[in-house]
Design a protein around this motif. Sequence first.
Motif, mmCIF file in Angstrom:
data_model
loop_
_atom_site.group_PDB
_atom_site.id
_atom_site.type_symbol
_atom_site.label_atom_id
_atom_site.label_comp_id
_atom_site.label_asym_id
_atom_site.label_seq_id
_atom_site.Cartn_x
_atom_site.Cartn_y
_atom_site.Cartn_z
ATOM 1 N N UNK A 225 0.854 -1.188 0.000
ATOM 2 C CA UNK A 225 0.000 0.000 0.000
ATOM 3 C C UNK A 225 0.886 1.233 0.000
ATOM 4 N N UNK A 226 0.608 2.117 -0.952
ATOM 5 C CA UNK A 226 1.362 3.367 -1.048
ATOM 6 C C UNK A 226 0.799 4.344 -0.020
ATOM 7 N N UNK A 227 1.669 5.073 0.661
ATOM 8 C CA UNK A 227 1.206 5.975 1.720
ATOM 9 C C UNK A 227 1.837 7.353 1.541
ATOM 10 N N UNK A 228 1.298 8.341 2.250
ATOM 11 C CA UNK A 228 1.970 9.643 2.259
ATOM 12 C C UNK A 228 3.408 9.493 2.762
ATOM 13 N N UNK A 229 4.230 10.460 2.421
ATOM 14 C CA UNK A 229 5.622 10.428 2.850
ATOM 15 C C UNK A 229 5.764 10.800 4.313
ATOM 16 N N UNK A 230 5.950 9.796 5.165
ATOM 17 C CA UNK A 230 6.223 10.000 6.595
ATOM 18 C C UNK A 230 7.196 8.891 6.993
ATOM 19 N N UNK A 231 7.562 8.807 8.259
ATOM 20 C CA UNK A 231 8.348 7.671 8.749
ATOM 21 C C UNK A 231 7.421 6.717 9.499
ATOM 22 N N UNK A 232 7.493 5.434 9.166
ATOM 23 C CA UNK A 232 6.757 4.442 9.949
ATOM 24 C C UNK A 232 7.699 3.825 10.963
ATOM 25 N N UNK A 233 7.220 3.646 12.181
ATOM 26 C CA UNK A 233 8.150 3.175 13.201
ATOM 27 C C UNK A 233 7.876 1.741 13.636
ATOM 28 N N UNK A 234 6.703 1.470 14.141
ATOM 29 C CA UNK A 234 6.397 0.106 14.571
ATOM 30 C C UNK A 234 4.946 -0.195 14.245
ATOM 31 N N UNK A 235 4.517 -1.405 14.544
ATOM 32 C CA UNK A 235 3.165 -1.778 14.145
ATOM 33 C C UNK A 235 2.720 -3.005 14.928
ATOM 34 N N UNK A 236 1.439 -3.243 14.930
ATOM 35 C CA UNK A 236 0.895 -4.505 15.432
ATOM 36 C C UNK A 236 -0.467 -4.746 14.787
ATOM 37 N N UNK A 237 -0.798 -6.004 14.659
ATOM 38 C CA UNK A 237 -2.079 -6.367 14.063
ATOM 39 C C UNK A 237 -3.175 -6.244 15.101
ATOM 40 N N UNK A 238 -4.379 -5.965 14.621
ATOM 41 C CA UNK A 238 -5.545 -6.053 15.483
ATOM 42 C C UNK A 238 -5.827 -7.515 15.795
ATOM 43 N N UNK A 239 -6.647 -7.741 16.809
ATOM 44 C CA UNK A 239 -7.047 -9.104 17.155
ATOM 45 C C UNK A 239 -8.442 -9.056 17.764
ATOM 46 N N UNK A 240 -9.103 -10.191 17.867
ATOM 47 C CA UNK A 240 -10.463 -10.188 18.413
ATOM 48 C C UNK A 240 -11.311 -9.225 17.596
ATOM 49 N N UNK A 241 -11.937 -8.232 18.249
ATOM 50 C CA UNK A 241 -12.793 -7.308 17.512
ATOM 51 C C UNK A 241 -12.046 -6.520 16.432
ATOM 52 N N UNK A 242 -10.751 -6.263 16.648
ATOM 53 C CA UNK A 242 -10.002 -5.456 15.671
ATOM 54 C C UNK A 242 -9.253 -6.327 14.655
ATOM 55 N N UNK A 243 -9.489 -7.620 14.690
ATOM 56 C CA UNK A 243 -8.927 -8.529 13.688
ATOM 57 C C UNK A 243 -9.311 -8.006 12.293
ATOM 58 N N UNK A 340 3.750 0.665 18.907
ATOM 59 C CA UNK A 340 2.343 0.678 18.546
ATOM 60 C C UNK A 340 1.822 -0.710 18.907
ATOM 61 N N UNK A 341 1.100 -0.800 20.010
ATOM 62 C CA UNK A 341 0.797 -2.112 20.584
ATOM 63 C C UNK A 341 -0.706 -2.281 20.793
ATOM 64 N N UNK A 342 -1.155 -3.520 20.602
ATOM 65 C CA UNK A 342 -2.576 -3.819 20.731
ATOM 66 C C UNK A 342 -2.747 -4.780 21.906
ATOM 67 N N UNK A 343 -3.666 -4.484 22.788
ATOM 68 C CA UNK A 343 -3.806 -5.298 23.999
ATOM 69 C C UNK A 343 -4.424 -6.660 23.646
ATOM 70 N N UNK A 344 -4.343 -7.635 24.561
ATOM 71 C CA UNK A 344 -4.803 -8.999 24.234
ATOM 72 C C UNK A 344 -6.283 -9.064 23.857
ATOM 73 N N UNK A 345 -7.095 -8.160 24.381
ATOM 74 C CA UNK A 345 -8.516 -8.188 24.032
ATOM 75 C C UNK A 345 -8.751 -7.664 22.622
ATOM 76 N N UNK A 346 -7.772 -6.951 22.083
ATOM 77 C CA UNK A 346 -7.927 -6.370 20.750
ATOM 78 C C UNK A 346 -8.782 -5.120 20.748
ATOM 79 N N UNK A 347 -9.155 -4.649 21.934
ATOM 80 C CA UNK A 347 -10.019 -3.466 21.998
ATOM 81 C C UNK A 347 -9.219 -2.168 22.031
ATOM 82 N N UNK A 348 -7.970 -2.247 22.458
ATOM 83 C CA UNK A 348 -7.210 -1.015 22.695
ATOM 84 C C UNK A 348 -5.890 -1.009 21.942
ATOM 85 N N UNK A 349 -5.543 0.171 21.449
ATOM 86 C CA UNK A 349 -4.303 0.369 20.711
ATOM 87 C C UNK A 349 -3.510 1.421 21.476
#
Length: 664
Positions: A225-243, A340-349
């Motif tokens: 996916x092409x994005x605006x020019x910024x710096x990306x630092x970290x990431x995590x996938x959603x899970x549960x509801x945010x899957x 950038x972290x997603x909690x085990x319930x997947x409800x919170x970032x």
Amino acid sequence: MKRPLLTSSLLLGAAGALFLLFNSLQGCRPRTVEAAVGGDAASRTYVKPGAYDEFYNLVSGGFSGQVAVYGLPSGRLLREIPVFSVDPESGYGYSEETKGMLSTTQGFIPWDDSHHPELSQTDGVPDGKWCFINGNNTPRIALIDLGTFRTASIIEIPNSAGNHSSPFTTGNSEYVVAGTRFSIPMGDESSRDVPIKTYKENFKGTVSFIHPDPETGKMNIAFQIKTPGVNFDLSHAGKGPSEGWFFFSCYNTEQAYSLMEVNSSQRDKDFIMAVNWRMAEQLAREGKGKRVPGKHHSNWWNHHTHSAESTVYEDVLQLDPKEHPGLLYFMPCPKSPHGCDVDPSGKYIIGSGKLAALIPVFSFEKMKAAIAANDLEGDYDGIPVLKYESVLHGEVKKPGLGPLHTEFDANGNAYTSMFVSSEIVKWNVQSLEVLDRVPTYYSIGHLMVPGGDSKKPWGKYVVAYNKITKDRYLPTGPELSQSAQLYSIEGDKMELLLDFPTTGEPHYAQAIPADLVRPREVKFFKIEENQHPYAAKGEKETRVERKGKEVHIYMTTIRSHFAPDNVEGVKLGDEVYFHVTNLEQDWDVPHGFAIKGAQNAELLIMPGETQTLKWVPGRVGVVPYYCTDFCSALHQEMQGYVRVSPANSTVPLTAYTVSVDAEL
Ligand code: RUQ
Ligand code: CUA
């Protein structure tokens, strides 16, 4: 006209205050250095001789380009796995078979900066099958097979520069991601050759979704996916509801390109980018993307031929979010977010703003509602920006200084590393209340709870991976080993149990109960399944062949000899290939192979495997080779000779092994 330098120095006053703090505090020695360690700490980390640790801990080597495996709770180093860096001990990157693992469109690249190990998952829980890790510098992702603890696959990421926010996984390892740290101009040569000050117009980012084949572990880029020019630092996938969603921290939304430490810290808020990857997957499937130039290698270890295979792809499927509303959203996040972290319930970032005085916790439910209500504060380069207040669950107030990363336990608590104030802070995800804090020695970067970024943390411990060691161990000159610290999180209060040194620079890490890894354990390779083209599956198959200037020696090892152990007829100007098959069919009986004057490294050949060392003799004479791994009582007898003659010699090419009874 502005004078850039002057502008910068003025700004330094304001934006730089935190940096001074950042810099001056690192390495300062907390007064409680020999912090109270409870009397029973030793017994809680003591793994008695012959007993096993409960967890495997896979820790990135940072600039060593490798992954180290420790046992927890003992902190014992079990193995170093070469991934992006050559390893003379095993011959990785030196043997003819392994060189292909490090091939890229820029040639053979024998080093990288590896940061974030991530275990493969099934239903959002680490499954003990693979461990992924990113290469930052020459953007790559590697897959380590936890049956062999070896690098099994490496893919290069095109249209990326600094693969930092990587390789976090979706809940069933459908994808691992690769977000570029540095935005760059992309496309054909004339679009890439632009003035640096045209950043705003010409520089773009990408996030790529890599699909590992569940059977073979071969990786390919499903879409980018092409994005605006910024710096990306970290990431995590959603899970549960945010899957189905992925979250990336972005900084430098100022789009600065010089004196970054000041210029990219101007805005109070940068972003967390939310990606609807299920939608992207659907668009890709429907052929909505565009194939754009993006040459890259995908290298794969074939465990039947015991050799790397490289596939070269010319292009990559790219999606432009501007053509697909609903694919990307920005959530404002204070300030220069790192983790950038997603909690085990997947409800919170959770976004950890390195320069923020609080930790924002975003609610996925509120994010969905804000999207549905089109509750925007505007757009950023065509991407909708949701309102901060609308997506916020709440803020952790006064957590400490320099929040970097957050992990979770199974009881609704979060643990955030604080680089500047050198501590771990425990807080409750629902109530946002700070519950406990412990000092770390010194300057913690990442931290890790076993399973702590998954749906089902095993908890029990949190490990701090510290950037600075100073006086924690016996000094070893200017360079000190880096350091990890193990804390118990079983009670309400965190308790320091153990310090242990680490190799390279530890960034992220993962830990998993050993019981989940051990069922896939490979003890040796079956010789009958060896399909290496130069294998000798018994001493009868050993021989030597000449192909022009190339001499191929089909050699075997078994305790305690090589066959053949005498080779004659090699001439100056020849390239000699020792194809060594280890005939052993037993656990933990590698043989080594080294020859005097070899310009590379040794080979360490596992039972049932064939590996090849190339050697170009430089002078006339008789040259010994020997086994380097003390394999048996007669290991010191495990040797042979190659006779090297002048280029015009007529000595016939022969290879032989002579028994005492033979007529000489
Ligand atoms: S980054 S601290 Cu790759 Cu946080 Cu290491
Ligand atoms: Cu084989 Cu020592």
